[in-house]
Design a protein around this motif. Structure first.
Motif, mmCIF file in Angstrom:
data_model
loop_
_atom_site.group_PDB
_atom_site.id
_atom_site.type_symbol
_atom_site.label_atom_id
_atom_site.label_comp_id
_atom_site.label_asym_id
_atom_site.label_seq_id
_atom_site.Cartn_x
_atom_site.Cartn_y
_atom_site.Cartn_z
ATOM 1 N N LEU A 45 0.828 -1.212 0.000
ATOM 2 C CA LEU A 45 0.000 0.000 0.000
ATOM 3 C C LEU A 45 0.860 1.259 0.000
ATOM 4 N N VAL A 48 2.157 1.651 -3.562
ATOM 5 C CA VAL A 48 1.103 2.088 -4.488
ATOM 6 C C VAL A 48 0.792 3.570 -4.307
ATOM 7 N N THR A 49 0.830 4.063 -3.086
ATOM 8 C CA THR A 49 0.429 5.439 -2.832
ATOM 9 C C THR A 49 1.553 6.457 -2.970
ATOM 10 N N GLU A 52 0.883 9.724 -7.460
ATOM 11 C CA GLU A 52 -0.543 10.070 -7.607
ATOM 12 C C GLU A 52 -1.235 9.202 -8.653
ATOM 13 N N ASP A 54 -0.411 6.210 -9.770
ATOM 14 C CA ASP A 54 -0.535 4.831 -9.300
ATOM 15 C C ASP A 54 -1.624 4.715 -8.249
ATOM 16 N N SER A 55 -1.707 5.705 -7.390
ATOM 17 C CA SER A 55 -2.736 5.704 -6.351
ATOM 18 C C SER A 55 -4.131 5.748 -6.977
ATOM 19 N N GLU A 56 -4.304 6.584 -7.975
ATOM 20 C CA GLU A 56 -5.597 6.680 -8.662
ATOM 21 C C GLU A 56 -5.896 5.390 -9.420
ATOM 22 N N PHE A 59 -6.782 2.787 -6.383
ATOM 23 C CA PHE A 59 -7.959 3.051 -5.570
ATOM 24 C C PHE A 59 -9.146 3.591 -6.374
#
Length: 71
Positions: A45, A48-49, A52, A54-56, A59
């Motif tokens: 996590l 991934v975060t 930006e 990759d986070s989008e 999630f």
């Protein structure tokens, strides 16, 4: 065809679990596997975060599903 980020994360998570469960001899207790998998989950996590986009990508589908958007 490029594999989505969610798919990559799932493959990594499952492969680490299977390696801990079946490839290490003598077998690890389930409490140790749980601790390692908790650390793996937190690390994935965090990875991934970091960015930006990759986070989008990770999630975004979950947020849209829970919000009820049909994009």
């Amino acid at each position: 065809m490029q594999v989505p980020l969610v798919g990559k994360v799932a493959v990594i998570w499952v492969s680490i679990y299977l390696a801990l469960k079946f490839l290490i001899s003598p077998p690890l207790p389930s409490s140790v596997i749980f601790m390692y998998m908790s650390m793996v989950t937190v690390c994935v996590l965090l990875y991934v975060t970091v960015f930006e986009e990759d986070s989008e990508a990770f999630f975004g589908p979950m947020k849209r599903f829970l919000a009820g958007n049909e994009e």
